[in-house]
Design a protein around this motif. Structure first.
Motif, PDB file in Angstrom:
ATOM      1  N   PHE A   8      26.193  -6.846   8.316  1.00 12.42           N
ATOM      2  CA  PHE A   8      26.599  -6.865   6.912  1.00 12.42           C
ATOM      3  C   PHE A   8      27.074  -8.261   6.514  1.00 12.42           C
ATOM      4  N   GLU A   9      27.854  -8.895   7.374  1.00  9.08           N
ATOM      5  CA  GLU A   9      28.325 -10.248   7.079  1.00  9.08           C
ATOM      6  C   GLU A   9      27.163 -11.210   6.902  1.00  9.08           C
ATOM      7  N   LEU A  10      26.130 -11.049   7.726  1.00  6.84           N
ATOM      8  CA  LEU A  10      24.953 -11.916   7.613  1.00  6.84           C
ATOM      9  C   LEU A  10      24.176 -11.630   6.318  1.00  6.84           C
ATOM     10  N   LEU A  11      24.115 -10.351   5.924  1.00  6.50           N
ATOM     11  CA  LEU A  11      23.469 -10.018   4.644  1.00  6.50           C
ATOM     12  C   LEU A  11      24.224 -10.666   3.484  1.00  6.50           C
ATOM     13  N   ASN A  60      24.589 -13.526  -1.020  1.00  9.55           N
ATOM     14  CA  ASN A  60      25.661 -13.763  -1.982  1.00  9.55           C
ATOM     15  C   ASN A  60      25.339 -14.869  -2.990  1.00  9.55           C
ATOM     16  N   PRO A  61      24.805 -16.022  -2.575  1.00  9.40           N
ATOM     17  CA  PRO A  61      24.502 -17.069  -3.563  1.00  9.40           C
ATOM     18  C   PRO A  61      23.463 -16.617  -4.607  1.00  9.40           C
ATOM     19  N   LYS A  62      22.438 -15.902  -4.163  1.00  5.55           N
ATOM     20  CA  LYS A  62      21.412 -15.436  -5.102  1.00  5.55           C
ATOM     21  C   LYS A  62      21.989 -14.402  -6.062  1.00  5.55           C
ATOM     22  N   MET A  63      22.816 -13.510  -5.512  1.00 10.65           N
ATOM     23  CA  MET A  63      23.425 -12.482  -6.336  1.00 10.65           C
ATOM     24  C   MET A  63      24.385 -13.116  -7.345  1.00 10.65           C
ATOM     25  N   LEU A  64      25.166 -14.080  -6.899  1.00 12.58           N
ATOM     26  CA  LEU A  64      26.105 -14.770  -7.783  1.00 12.58           C
ATOM     27  C   LEU A  64      25.356 -15.487  -8.911  1.00 12.58           C
ATOM     28  N   ASP A 123      30.012 -16.266 -17.126  1.00 12.70           N
ATOM     29  CA  ASP A 123      31.437 -16.365 -16.832  1.00 12.70           C
ATOM     30  C   ASP A 123      31.594 -16.451 -15.312  1.00 12.70           C
ATOM     31  N   ALA A 124      31.955 -17.650 -14.815  1.00 10.71           N
ATOM     32  CA  ALA A 124      32.012 -17.882 -13.372  1.00 10.71           C
ATOM     33  C   ALA A 124      33.034 -16.980 -12.681  1.00 10.71           C
ATOM     34  N   SER A 125      34.219 -16.866 -13.256  1.00  5.94           N
ATOM     35  CA  SER A 125      35.267 -16.053 -12.642  1.00  5.94           C
ATOM     36  C   SER A 125      34.866 -14.576 -12.604  1.00  5.94           C
ATOM     37  N   ALA A 126      34.383 -14.076 -13.723  1.00  2.00           N
ATOM     38  CA  ALA A 126      33.961 -12.674 -13.775  1.00  2.00           C
ATOM     39  C   ALA A 126      32.794 -12.440 -12.832  1.00  2.00           C
ATOM     40  N   SER A 127      31.906 -13.405 -12.710  1.00  2.00           N
ATOM     41  CA  SER A 127      30.744 -13.257 -11.832  1.00  2.00           C
ATOM     42  C   SER A 127      31.168 -13.064 -10.381  1.00  2.00           C
ATOM     43  N   LYS A 128      32.160 -13.819  -9.954  1.00  2.00           N
ATOM     44  CA  LYS A 128      32.650 -13.668  -8.575  1.00  2.00           C
ATOM     45  C   LYS A 128      33.223 -12.271  -8.353  1.00  2.00           C
ATOM     46  N   ASP A 129      33.993 -11.799  -9.326  1.00  2.00           N
ATOM     47  CA  ASP A 129      34.575 -10.452  -9.209  1.00  2.00           C
ATOM     48  C   ASP A 129      33.488  -9.382  -9.203  1.00  2.00           C
ATOM     49  N   ILE A 130      32.509  -9.544 -10.066  1.00  2.19           N
ATOM     50  CA  ILE A 130      31.422  -8.563 -10.162  1.00  2.19           C
ATOM     51  C   ILE A 130      30.627  -8.525  -8.865  1.00  2.19           C
ATOM     52  N   VAL A 131      30.325  -9.686  -8.312  1.00  9.73           N
ATOM     53  CA  VAL A 131      29.559  -9.742  -7.060  1.00  9.73           C
ATOM     54  C   VAL A 131      30.362  -9.102  -5.927  1.00  9.73           C
ATOM     55  N   PHE A 181      15.645  -3.932  -0.002  1.00  5.17           N
ATOM     56  CA  PHE A 181      17.040  -4.351  -0.139  1.00  5.17           C
ATOM     57  C   PHE A 181      17.241  -5.379  -1.245  1.00  5.17           C
ATOM     58  N   GLN A 182      16.375  -6.374  -1.322  1.00  5.15           N
ATOM     59  CA  GLN A 182      16.552  -7.443  -2.303  1.00  5.15           C
ATOM     60  C   GLN A 182      16.614  -6.872  -3.722  1.00  5.15           C
TER      61      GLN A 182
END
Length: 188
Positions: A24-27, A32-36, A45-53, A73-74
């Motif tokens: 899971f950590e490797l996933l 995470n960068p693509k999802m963000l 909204d950068a802050s909200a994006s981090k929370d949402i991800v 999965f993607q």
């Protein structure tokens, strides 16, 4: 033919479904960068994006065992994050509209209630009593109880648009009555 990246990703998903924390950590590290980026593109909204991800990853880990095809999965994970971003936008728009309505109402109320004399207060009370029951209820809940449009709608069992309409009509009626009272006072 599958690429080595696709094979590795499917292997990580299968291991994650089996409860492997490292997989899971490797996933997360991989996606995470693509999802963000996808979420930020939607919300701006950068802050909200981090929370949402972060919330999306929590949902993904809870539901990963329901993913039947590890190769999907993607799309599956990005769809979860995108839906959460859209939900955030909707919620944010509702909150902004609610705040705009409240500010407008408070400004109008402050304008109406700016140092009222006893005669104006009496005129306002009489004007409120003359309102149709539907408008009177909304005006009292909004101004006296300080409830939101959504809360009033729920209490009265009517749509938010109807609540807004009744509030607007009630305010217009009260404004007209008070302006008429002030005009009458000036003539005297």
């Amino acid at each position: 033919m599958k690429t080595s990246d696709q094979i590795i990703e499917e292997w990580l998903v299968i291991n994650c479904q089996a409860g492997d924390r490292k997989a899971f950590e490797l996933l997360v590290k991989r996606w995470n960068p693509k999802m963000l980026a996808r979420v930020y593109y939607t919300t701006k909204d950068a802050s909200a994006s981090k929370d949402i991800v972060q919330d999306a990853w929590i949902t993904i880990i809870k539901k990963i065992k329901t993913l039947k095809d590890p190769a999907a999965f993607q799309g599956w994970s990005l769809r979860i994050a995108t839906h959460m971003a859209i939900d955030w936008i909707r919620s944010n728009q509702v909150n902004r509209k609610r705040e705009d309505i409240r500010k407008t109402a408070q400004a109008e109320f402050a304008e109406l209630s700016h140092r009222p004399d006893e005669g104006t207060l009496d005129a306002l009370k009489r004007a409120i009593d003359e309102l149709p029951e539907e408008q009177k209820a909304v005006i009292q809940l909004f101004y006296q109880e300080n409830l939101s449009i959504i809360t009033i709608s729920g209490l009265l069992g009517i749509p938010a648009g109807t609540t807004k309409s009744r509030l607007f009509r009630g305010r217009e009626f009260l404004k007209g009555m008070l302006e008429n009272k002030m005009y009458q006072d000036e003539k005297e």
